[in-house]
Design an enzyme around this catalytic site. Structure first.
Site, PDB file in Angstrom:
ATOM      1  N   LYS A  96       0.842  -1.198   0.000  1.00 44.60           N
ATOM      2  CA  LYS A  96       0.000   0.000   0.000  1.00 44.60           C
ATOM      3  C   LYS A  96       0.882   1.254   0.000  1.00 44.60           C
ATOM      4  O   LYS A  96       0.720   2.140  -0.842  1.00 44.60           O
ATOM      5  CB  LYS A  96      -0.925  -0.003   1.234  1.00 44.60           C
ATOM      6  N   ASP A 116      -6.397   0.780   0.620  1.00 43.69           N
ATOM      7  CA  ASP A 116      -6.551   0.994   2.058  1.00 43.69           C
ATOM      8  C   ASP A 116      -7.961   0.533   2.439  1.00 43.69           C
ATOM      9  O   ASP A 116      -8.676  -0.058   1.623  1.00 43.69           O
ATOM     10  CB  ASP A 116      -6.284   2.461   2.437  1.00 43.69           C
TER      11      ASP A 116
END
Ligand code: SF4
Length: 235
Positions: free
Chosen positions: A129, A147
């Protein structure tokens, strides 16, 4: 022809329509972390774990002024560093990551942030991420940032059923051209923060209602839903 290709085509078409609607809704979508270099974005993204971008943006001016280069994190006094980042939470672990990050960048990458996913994920505190945030926003290399908001909205739109970020990234990535990945990530995150909340999404006030297969997951009454919308900004 089997039903599968046509339903896949319909899924792609609807996904891209949703993306176009989101682009109209959030023409200015961007990362809500403040930064001016790849290192600053990398550090800010590490600090943003389990806290808000707003809180990170409060500490980074002091932090970036005190530690302008990777070598400064590598040589940081732990107590001093922890003191600066305390308010972002988990500051022992985050200080470990930042010191380790500085050391790894100096040891293996000449003190520079490498612009490749496979290098970025070898750095302390950096998962896919964070790596995709840095690639997409500091280097202009398309990346999907999964996310909590992105994953939830992708499931609500029917783009995936998975809760595994790597699978979500692959399944959503297959629906869009690469060049759209970074902005798509921002738009989903912005919509998740403002309208399509985890609990009580504002369906009755959502401009995507007619395209969204999950319409009705939150209140559909326009007056009730309008009160659930959070206008932002979140930075
Ligand atoms: S209609 Fe509801 S579930 Fe769908 S995107 Fe809008 S707020 Fe989220």
């Amino acid at each position: 022809m089997t039903a599968e290709p046509s339903s896949h085509t319909a899924l792609v078409r609807r996904a891209r329509r949703i993306n176009r609607e989101l682009a109209l809704l959030y023409p200015d979508a961007h990362t809500e972390l403040n930064f001016s270099t790849p290192l600053e974005l990398l550090v800010a993204t590490i600090l943003s774990a389990q806290t808000t971008d707003k809180r990170v943006n409060l500490v980074t001016p002091t932090l970036f002024a005190r530690y302008p280069a990777a070598a400064d994190y590598a040589a940081a006094d732990r107590d001093e560093l922890e003191k600066i980042i305390t308010s972002t939470g988990f500051y022992h672990a985050k200080a470990n990551s930042l010191i380790g990050l500085g050391q790894a960048l100096c040891d293996r990458f000449g003190g520079e942030v490498p612009p490749r996913l496979r290098d970025l994920v070898t750095l302390p505190g950096v998962g896919r991420k964070t790596a995709n945030v840095v690639l997409g926003n500091a280097f202009g290399i398309p990346g999907i940032t999964v996310d909590t908001h992105f994953g939830r909205l992708a499931r609500r739109f029917g783009w995936t059923t998975s809760t595994d970020p790597v699978k979500i990234e692959a399944e959503v990535g297959a629906l869009f051209p690469r060049r759209d990945w970074t902005m798509l990530s921002h738009r989903l995150i912005w919509h998740g923060r403002r309208v399509c909340h985890a609990r009580r999404p504002a369906c009755g006030a959502c401009p995507l209602a007619r395209l969204c297969p999950s319409f009705g997951e939150g209140p559909t009454d326009p007056v009730i839903a309008a009160k659930l919308v959070k206008p932002g900004p979140f930075s």
